[in-house]
Design an enzyme around this catalytic site. Structure first.
Site, PDB file in Angstrom:
ATOM      1  N   ARG A  82      47.723  53.027  38.592  1.00 40.42           N
ATOM      2  CA  ARG A  82      48.179  52.379  37.358  1.00 40.42           C
ATOM      3  C   ARG A  82      46.988  52.184  36.431  1.00 40.42           C
ATOM      4  NH1 ARG A  82      49.662  46.254  36.456  1.00 40.42           N
ATOM      5  NH2 ARG A  82      50.069  46.436  34.242  1.00 40.42           N
ATOM      6  N   HIS A 137      48.022  46.522  27.589  1.00 42.69           N
ATOM      7  CA  HIS A 137      47.439  45.535  28.507  1.00 42.69           C
ATOM      8  C   HIS A 137      46.452  44.687  27.706  1.00 42.69           C
ATOM      9  CE1 HIS A 137      46.870  44.788  33.038  1.00 42.69           C
ATOM     10  NE2 HIS A 137      46.175  43.851  32.435  1.00 42.69           N
ATOM     11  N   GLU A 194      52.588  41.577  31.447  1.00 48.89           N
ATOM     12  CA  GLU A 194      52.590  40.105  31.474  1.00 48.89           C
ATOM     13  C   GLU A 194      52.718  39.454  30.096  1.00 48.89           C
ATOM     14  OE1 GLU A 194      49.245  38.587  33.619  1.00 48.89           O
ATOM     15  OE2 GLU A 194      49.869  39.467  35.508  1.00 48.89           O
ATOM     16  N   ASN A 251      54.086  41.154  38.971  1.00 55.05           N
ATOM     17  CA  ASN A 251      52.698  40.897  39.353  1.00 55.05           C
ATOM     18  C   ASN A 251      52.698  39.578  40.111  1.00 55.05           C
ATOM     19  OD1 ASN A 251      52.244  43.095  37.713  1.00 55.05           O
ATOM     20  ND2 ASN A 251      50.963  42.012  36.233  1.00 55.05           N
ATOM     21  N   TYR A 309      50.634  36.897  42.636  1.00 51.06           N
ATOM     22  CA  TYR A 309      49.345  36.486  43.206  1.00 51.06           C
ATOM     23  C   TYR A 309      49.441  35.236  44.075  1.00 51.06           C
ATOM     24  CZ  TYR A 309      46.898  39.770  40.172  1.00 51.06           C
ATOM     25  OH  TYR A 309      46.436  40.919  39.578  1.00 51.06           O
ATOM     26  N   GLU A 339      51.121  44.423  40.607  1.00 45.95           N
ATOM     27  CA  GLU A 339      49.824  43.808  40.883  1.00 45.95           C
ATOM     28  C   GLU A 339      49.993  42.837  42.037  1.00 45.95           C
ATOM     29  OE1 GLU A 339      47.636  41.978  37.653  1.00 45.95           O
ATOM     30  OE2 GLU A 339      48.220  43.583  36.284  1.00 45.95           O
TER      31      GLU A 339
HETATM   32  O1  LGS Z   1      42.768  41.065  35.926  1.00 45.30           O
HETATM   33  C1  LGS Z   1      44.010  40.488  35.723  1.00 45.30           C
HETATM   34  C2  LGS Z   1      44.602  40.005  37.007  1.00 45.30           C
HETATM   35  C3  LGS Z   1      43.815  39.057  37.835  1.00 45.30           C
HETATM   36  O2  LGS Z   1      44.650  37.889  37.941  1.00 45.30           O
HETATM   37  C4  LGS Z   1      44.996  41.474  35.097  1.00 45.30           C
HETATM   38  O3  LGS Z   1      44.482  42.051  33.946  1.00 45.30           O
HETATM   39  C5  LGS Z   1      46.263  40.766  34.720  1.00 45.30           C
HETATM   40  O4  LGS Z   1      47.284  41.705  34.473  1.00 45.30           O
HETATM   41  C6  LGS Z   1      46.724  39.709  35.692  1.00 45.30           C
HETATM   42  O5  LGS Z   1      47.014  38.588  34.911  1.00 45.30           O
HETATM   43  N1  LGS Z   1      45.778  39.251  36.662  1.00 45.30           N
HETATM   44  C7  LGS Z   1      45.763  38.052  37.200  1.00 45.30           C
HETATM   45  N2  LGS Z   1      46.721  37.221  37.029  1.00 45.30           N
HETATM   46  C8  LGS Z   1      46.910  35.898  37.277  1.00 45.30           C
HETATM   47  C9  LGS Z   1      46.802  35.090  36.006  1.00 45.30           C
HETATM   48  C10 LGS Z   1      46.988  33.653  36.248  1.00 45.30           C
HETATM   49  C11 LGS Z   1      46.354  32.871  35.151  1.00 45.30           C
HETATM   50  C12 LGS Z   1      46.480  31.439  35.369  1.00 45.30           C
HETATM   51  C13 LGS Z   1      45.536  30.708  34.460  1.00 45.30           C
HETATM   52  C14 LGS Z   1      45.633  29.260  34.664  1.00 45.30           C
HETATM   53  C15 LGS Z   1      44.602  28.536  33.878  1.00 45.30           C
END
Ligand code: LGS
Length: 500
Positions: free
Chosen positions: A90, A135, A183, A330, A332, A401
């Site tokens: 991807r 993105h 996202e 996605n 996590y 993801e």
């Molecule tokens: O690198 C990003 C990854 C890592 O963690 C990627 O570009 C994104 O598509 C994705 O969002 N990713 C990711 N997501 C978790 C985001 C949670 C953010 C929570 C923030 C709270 C303060």
């Protein structure tokens, strides 16, 4: 038991494939986080180029000008994919590498050449490209008009649609899997709610910097408007693909949505189960309900006060409904949620619940990763897959993801970082939960992509947070080294992906 039955059992086990025969094992990246080459060969600036230049927006004031230099090093990175037996990759297109000012009237042939070369190299290596059109790297040219000319501008729908049309026309004979947007929640809330992401808008109470970086903002209203326009842009692009390309090009299209799963903070309080349901509707449902049902989740229209949640016209609703060949996820982390019942005034509290990694008795849902928001909870993946299956009538689902940052990894010497047992555990347990969802719960999961192939520019965290299964040495000419988690992934693919 007779030998005959033992033989039958043996045949049964060795021939039955656990996963569908077309199951896609992959690894994911995004243009801005890996490519670098920010101002070469005609690439135009994007909103993250601009945003990262403001002091103290990014950890250590790092920038993605060079990042992993994937722009030049993709041939050897493709060799890593090949070596690991990862047959799906991807990537995202940088809008401004293709269209420097964002408009189709001005095509950068060097950018077209770059992505043609990359895609050709992948196909030659037997690797299927999955391309995300957006993105997070919006053309800065739009932002230069006014801060409102970004995702707040209803005309973004036409601009994105024209860009998507250009991509289908130019690359669609080779690319068979398209993701429109990555996202939308992160775009809407990160960029227009808390302002931690480009273009960095938010209400003054969320941070002074927004007035300076993003030129203002309103955290109560803008995230909902941005998400609305993004959903309409998605629907327009899917319609373009279906009308003009899909029959001949025979590809598939959808988007990917980030979401965790939650558990009740107080398992004896019925309201906290309600909080669970509402919290997932507010995250996954915000973007999946419009695609499947042509409207926002009833949970959202019920709770969001005033007229802050926009509505779709009948035409828009018809366009959105069914605008997917698969639903993307996605995943996590997960947490506990507690119902407050108190009406809110922005996305953070409109759902009337609060979240915590601890429950009422002080139990931690799962270990903390290096990223402060990431608590490891593999069963949440299986639960969420089941939630999606039930709510959306058993769709095809791709996990686009899943991955983790290892505590302390960036402070370790390289040799130590390569032995990433924390990540190995994470991957192993999430893959097992996914397999359970497929085999026992009959969820139609069609693919699983690890985030990420490479350590890379983790947005506001810069290079301090590593998500790669390949180590990138930022002090030593960006050399790559394969981590143990990558070898574990290789054997999981070999074992689970074998079909007879
Ligand atoms: O690198 C990003 C990854 C890592 O963690 C990627 O570009 C994104 O598509 C994705 O969002 N990713 C990711 N997501 C978790 C985001 C949670 C953010 C929570 C923030 C709270 C303060």
């Amino acid at each position: 038991m007779s030998k005959f039955f033992a033989f039958l059992l043996f045949i049964g086990f060795s021939c039955a494939s656990v996963l569908p025969s077309d199951f896609a094992w992959g690894a994911a990246t995004a243009a801005f986080q890996v490519e670098g080459a920010w101002n070469v060969s005609g690439r135009g600036p994007c909103i993250w180029d601009f945003f990262q230049d403001f002091p103290n927006r990014i950890y250590n004031n790092e920038t993605a000008h060079v990042a992993d230099d994937f722009y030049d090093r993709y041939p050897s990175d493709i060799k890593i994919l090949q070596q690991l037996g990862i047959k799906n990759f991807r990537l995202s297109f940088s809008w401004t590498r293709l269209l420097p000012n964002g408009l189709v009237s001005n095509v950068n042939q060097a950018g077209v050449q770059f992505y043609n070369n990359l895609i050709d190299a992948l196909l030659l290596a037997g690797i299927q490209p999955y391309v995300t059109l957006y993105h997070w790297d919006l053309p800065q040219a739009f932002n230069n008009l006014t801060a409102q000319s970004t995702w707040l501008d209803p005309d973004i729908v036409n601009k994105f649609n024209a860009y998507a049309d250009f991509c289908f026309k130019t690359f669609g004979n080779k690319v068979k899997y398209w993701l429109t947007l990555n996202e939308i929640e992160s775009i809407a809330w990160g960029g227009y709610g808390v302002g931690s992401a480009a273009p960095g808008r938010c209400s003054p109470s969320f941070g002074d910097w927004c007035q300076q970086v993003g030129g203002g903002g309103n955290s109560s209203t803008e995230p909902y408007l941005v998400a609305h326009n993004a959903l309409l842009a998605h629907a327009a692009a899917v319609q373009t693909y279906r009308k003009n390309y899909q029959k001949t090009q025979k590809g598939k299209i959808g988007m990917t949505i980030n979401s965790g799963f939650n558990l009740p903070w107080d398992s004896s309080d019925e309201d906290d189960y309600k909080a669970v349901q509402y919290s997932i509707a507010f995250q996954y449902g915000w973007f999946a309900d419009p695609q499947v049902f042509g409207r926002y989740p009833t949970e959202m229209s019920e709770l969001i006060t005033g007229n802050r949640l926009p509505t779709f016209t009948p035409e828009q609703s018809a366009l959105l409904k069914g605008s997917y060949d698969f639903l993307g996820l996605n995943y996590y982390a997960s947490g506990y949620v507690h119902w407050t019942g108190i009406p809110g005034d922005n996305y953070q509290n409109d759902g009337r619940y609060t979240g915590s990694p601890y429950n009422k008795t002080g139990h931690l849902i799962g270990p903390f990763a290096e990223s402060t928001w990431l608590n490891v909870y593999p069963p949440g993946l299986r639960m969420l897959l089941n939630w999606i299956k039930a709510r959306y009538n058993d769709p095809d689902i791709y996990i686009f993801e899943n991955g983790v940052s290892v505590p302390g990894e960036n402070d370790m010497p390289e040799a130590q970082a390569l032995n990433d047992t924390f990540r190995m555990n994470y991957i192993y347990n999430h893959v097992l939960n996914m397999v359970d969802a497929v085999v026992n719960d009959k969820v139609r999961v069609k693919g699983y992509f690890l985030w990420s192939l490479l350590d890379n520019f983790e947005w506001t965290q810069g290079f301090s947070i590593r998500f790669g299964i390949t180590y990138v040495n930022y002090n030593q000419n960006l050399t790559r080294a394969i981590k143990n988690s990558a070898y574990l992934y290789q054997s999981l693919i070999g074992y689970l992906g074998t079909h007879h």
